[in-house]
Design a protein around this motif. Structure first.
Motif, PDB file in Angstrom:
ATOM      1  N   ALA A 116       0.830  -1.205   0.000  1.00 28.13           N
ATOM      2  CA  ALA A 116       0.000   0.000   0.000  1.00 28.13           C
ATOM      3  C   ALA A 116       0.864   1.255   0.000  1.00 28.13           C
ATOM      4  O   ALA A 116       0.525   2.252  -0.655  1.00 28.13           O
ATOM      5  CB  ALA A 116      -0.926  -0.013   1.215  1.00 28.13           C
ATOM      6  N   SER A 117       1.990   1.218   0.704  1.00 33.65           N
ATOM      7  CA  SER A 117       2.891   2.372   0.757  1.00 33.65           C
ATOM      8  C   SER A 117       3.500   2.639  -0.619  1.00 33.65           C
ATOM      9  O   SER A 117       3.552   3.783  -1.079  1.00 33.65           O
ATOM     10  CB  SER A 117       3.996   2.139   1.790  1.00 33.65           C
ATOM     11  N   TRP A 118       3.956   1.577  -1.287  1.00 28.95           N
ATOM     12  CA  TRP A 118       4.514   1.736  -2.625  1.00 28.95           C
ATOM     13  C   TRP A 118       3.455   2.243  -3.597  1.00 28.95           C
ATOM     14  O   TRP A 118       3.734   3.085  -4.455  1.00 28.95           O
ATOM     15  CB  TRP A 118       5.108   0.421  -3.126  1.00 28.95           C
ATOM     16  N   ALA A 119       2.236   1.734  -3.476  1.00 27.44           N
ATOM     17  CA  ALA A 119       1.148   2.180  -4.363  1.00 27.44           C
ATOM     18  C   ALA A 119       0.851   3.659  -4.139  1.00 27.44           C
ATOM     19  O   ALA A 119       0.653   4.421  -5.100  1.00 27.44           O
ATOM     20  CB  ALA A 119      -0.102   1.337  -4.123  1.00 27.44           C
ATOM     21  N   TRP A 120       0.818   4.089  -2.881  1.00 32.80           N
ATOM     22  CA  TRP A 120       0.558   5.497  -2.574  1.00 32.80           C
ATOM     23  C   TRP A 120       1.663   6.391  -3.124  1.00 32.80           C
ATOM     24  O   TRP A 120       1.396   7.448  -3.705  1.00 32.80           O
ATOM     25  CB  TRP A 120       0.426   5.680  -1.073  1.00 32.80           C
ATOM     26  N   LEU A 121       2.914   5.945  -2.965  1.00 34.21           N
ATOM     27  CA  LEU A 121       4.032   6.726  -3.470  1.00 34.21           C
ATOM     28  C   LEU A 121       4.016   6.798  -4.995  1.00 34.21           C
ATOM     29  O   LEU A 121       4.328   7.843  -5.581  1.00 34.21           O
ATOM     30  CB  LEU A 121       5.353   6.115  -2.986  1.00 34.21           C
ATOM     31  N   ALA A 122       3.661   5.683  -5.640  1.00 29.66           N
ATOM     32  CA  ALA A 122       3.589   5.682  -7.098  1.00 29.66           C
ATOM     33  C   ALA A 122       2.515   6.648  -7.588  1.00 29.66           C
ATOM     34  O   ALA A 122       2.722   7.395  -8.554  1.00 29.66           O
ATOM     35  CB  ALA A 122       3.296   4.267  -7.601  1.00 29.66           C
ATOM     36  N   ASN A 140      11.672   9.731  -6.545  1.00 27.09           N
ATOM     37  CA  ASN A 140      12.117   8.899  -7.656  1.00 27.09           C
ATOM     38  C   ASN A 140      11.962   7.435  -7.259  1.00 27.09           C
ATOM     39  O   ASN A 140      12.765   6.897  -6.492  1.00 27.09           O
ATOM     40  CB  ASN A 140      13.576   9.221  -7.996  1.00 27.09           C
ATOM     41  N   LEU A 141      10.928   6.781  -7.763  1.00 27.62           N
ATOM     42  CA  LEU A 141      10.611   5.420  -7.337  1.00 27.62           C
ATOM     43  C   LEU A 141      11.685   4.411  -7.741  1.00 27.62           C
ATOM     44  O   LEU A 141      11.920   3.431  -7.025  1.00 27.62           O
ATOM     45  CB  LEU A 141       9.263   4.998  -7.911  1.00 27.62           C
ATOM     46  N   VAL A 142      12.336   4.634  -8.878  1.00 26.03           N
ATOM     47  CA  VAL A 142      13.378   3.710  -9.322  1.00 26.03           C
ATOM     48  C   VAL A 142      14.540   3.717  -8.339  1.00 26.03           C
ATOM     49  O   VAL A 142      15.014   2.664  -7.888  1.00 26.03           O
ATOM     50  CB  VAL A 142      13.859   4.071 -10.736  1.00 26.03           C
ATOM     51  N   MET A 149      14.401   4.806  -5.304  1.00 26.25           N
ATOM     52  CA  MET A 149      13.883   4.360  -4.017  1.00 26.25           C
ATOM     53  C   MET A 149      13.970   2.837  -3.908  1.00 26.25           C
ATOM     54  O   MET A 149      14.411   2.285  -2.893  1.00 26.25           O
ATOM     55  CB  MET A 149      12.428   4.820  -3.862  1.00 26.25           C
ATOM     56  N   ALA A 150      13.562   2.151  -4.978  1.00 25.31           N
ATOM     57  CA  ALA A 150      13.635   0.693  -4.995  1.00 25.31           C
ATOM     58  C   ALA A 150      15.090   0.219  -4.970  1.00 25.31           C
ATOM     59  O   ALA A 150      15.429  -0.760  -4.283  1.00 25.31           O
ATOM     60  CB  ALA A 150      12.916   0.149  -6.225  1.00 25.31           C
ATOM     61  N   ALA A 151      15.971   0.926  -5.701  1.00 24.38           N
ATOM     62  CA  ALA A 151      17.378   0.546  -5.734  1.00 24.38           C
ATOM     63  C   ALA A 151      18.014   0.669  -4.355  1.00 24.38           C
ATOM     64  O   ALA A 151      18.775  -0.213  -3.921  1.00 24.38           O
ATOM     65  CB  ALA A 151      18.126   1.406  -6.753  1.00 24.38           C
ATOM     66  N   LEU A 152      17.716   1.750  -3.654  1.00 24.99           N
ATOM     67  CA  LEU A 152      18.263   1.929  -2.311  1.00 24.99           C
ATOM     68  C   LEU A 152      17.706   0.890  -1.338  1.00 24.99           C
ATOM     69  O   LEU A 152      18.410   0.424  -0.442  1.00 24.99           O
ATOM     70  CB  LEU A 152      17.974   3.342  -1.800  1.00 24.99           C
ATOM     71  N   THR A 153      16.435   0.543  -1.511  1.00 31.10           N
ATOM     72  CA  THR A 153      15.840  -0.504  -0.673  1.00 31.10           C
ATOM     73  C   THR A 153      16.612  -1.806  -0.831  1.00 31.10           C
ATOM     74  O   THR A 153      16.959  -2.469   0.159  1.00 31.10           O
ATOM     75  CB  THR A 153      14.365  -0.721  -1.045  1.00 31.10           C
ATOM     76  N   LEU A 154      16.898  -2.193  -2.073  1.00 29.26           N
ATOM     77  CA  LEU A 154      17.652  -3.424  -2.341  1.00 29.26           C
ATOM     78  C   LEU A 154      19.087  -3.309  -1.841  1.00 29.26           C
ATOM     79  O   LEU A 154      19.653  -4.278  -1.315  1.00 29.26           O
ATOM     80  CB  LEU A 154      17.639  -3.727  -3.833  1.00 29.26           C
ATOM     81  N   LEU A 155      19.671  -2.119  -1.975  1.00 29.54           N
ATOM     82  CA  LEU A 155      21.043  -1.909  -1.521  1.00 29.54           C
ATOM     83  C   LEU A 155      21.149  -2.061  -0.008  1.00 29.54           C
ATOM     84  O   LEU A 155      22.062  -2.727   0.505  1.00 29.54           O
ATOM     85  CB  LEU A 155      21.507  -0.519  -1.950  1.00 29.54           C
ATOM     86  N   ILE A 156      20.208  -1.458   0.712  1.00 35.07           N
ATOM     87  CA  ILE A 156      20.219  -1.548   2.171  1.00 35.07           C
ATOM     88  C   ILE A 156      20.009  -2.991   2.620  1.00 35.07           C
ATOM     89  O   ILE A 156      20.678  -3.478   3.546  1.00 35.07           O
ATOM     90  CB  ILE A 156      19.138  -0.620   2.760  1.00 35.07           C
TER      91      ILE A 156
END
Length: 263
Positions: free
Chosen positions: A28-34, A217-219, A221-228
């Motif tokens: 839901a958070s990702w959907a809201w941000l998108a 920037n969702l791209v 954001m996702a990259a940093l999520t995977l990096l962390i």
């Protein structure tokens, strides 16, 4: 407390509602941000958001930024907490099988609360930087020198003792749980808050890079999520965090050189 850990297949199943709730909140958070990112990318949406970006909205702008960063923390950090939450659920089931589900949810709540606290600080930084026109409506740096400073700072932090101390708690949560364990739901909140604080200490500089690439920037954001997440789950001998630091220092140096060369 003497606490020995061994996997128990039933623990994960008992905590299944917690994992489902975590997945639902993250989705839901990702959907809201998108949806918000799409709205802001349109001409009308960008102009409507410009007031907040320039700080002209006062307290309302700050509250809006806080809401945005809070949802970002939920979207980005709920996947990151999954490995330690799984271990916490198993350990909790060994202590109290009936209360394991509630304790696991409490642990996640405490962990995420630490990151929402970071989100509050980031929201204030966003509001202040936008007020002096160093961020655009998408919360992206408008200054090459600011961008270089953030990226170079994030790269340098990767090599500091504080980074290594905090990262060790994230990589090996079992040792942390054995030392800091508290029974009950309230105790789980405290443990989660403490462990989340170490995670903030480990990753705050990486998260600040969002001001360079654009906080919405969702791209990235996702990259940093995977990096962390990768920093937490890769073996220490791989020195993944050091390679990330080298990459950030190289990128920051390139931005600084480009800024110095521009008229």
């Amino acid at each position: 407390m003497a606490l020995a850990w061994s996997p128990r297949s039933g623990a994960w199943l008992r905590a299944a509602p917690v994992w489902i709730a975590m997945a639902a909140v993250a989705a839901a958070s990702w959907a809201w941000l998108a949806r918000m990112s799409h709205a802001m990318s349109t001409p009308g949406g960008a102009s409507m958001h410009a007031g907040m970006a320039m700080g002209s909205g006062g307290a309302e702008a700050l509250i809006a930024a806080l809401a945005m960063w809070s949802v970002m923390m939920l979207a980005m950090m709920l996947p990151s907490v999954a490995p330690s939450a799984s271990m916490f659920a198993t350990l909790s089931a060994r202590r109290d099988a009936e209360g394991a589900r509630r304790a696991s949810a409490s642990y996640v709540t405490g962990y995420v609360s630490a990151w929402i606290g970071y989100g509050a600080a980031a929201a204030l930084a966003q509001w202040l930087l936008a007020h002096v026109l160093l961020l655009d409506p998408m919360a992206q740096s408008t200054s090459a020198w600011l961008s270089a400073a953030i990226v170079l700072g994030a790269g340098a932090f990767q090599f500091t003792p504080l980074k290594q101390a905090c990262l060790s708690k994230c990589r090996t949560p079992l040792a942390f749980f054995m030392a800091k364990w508290r029974d009950g739901a309230q105790g789980a909140v405290v443990v989660g808050l403490q462990h989340g604080s170490y995670c903030v200490g480990c990753c705050w500089a990486l998260m600040a890079v969002m001001f360079v690439v654009g906080a919405m920037n969702l791209v990235w954001m996702a990259a940093l999520t995977l990096l962390i997440l990768a920093e937490k789950v890769t073996p220490a001998r791989w020195r993944f965090d050091r390679w990330v630091g080298v990459a950030l220092l190289a990128a920051g140096s390139w931005v600084a050189i480009a800024a110095a060369a521009s008229p």
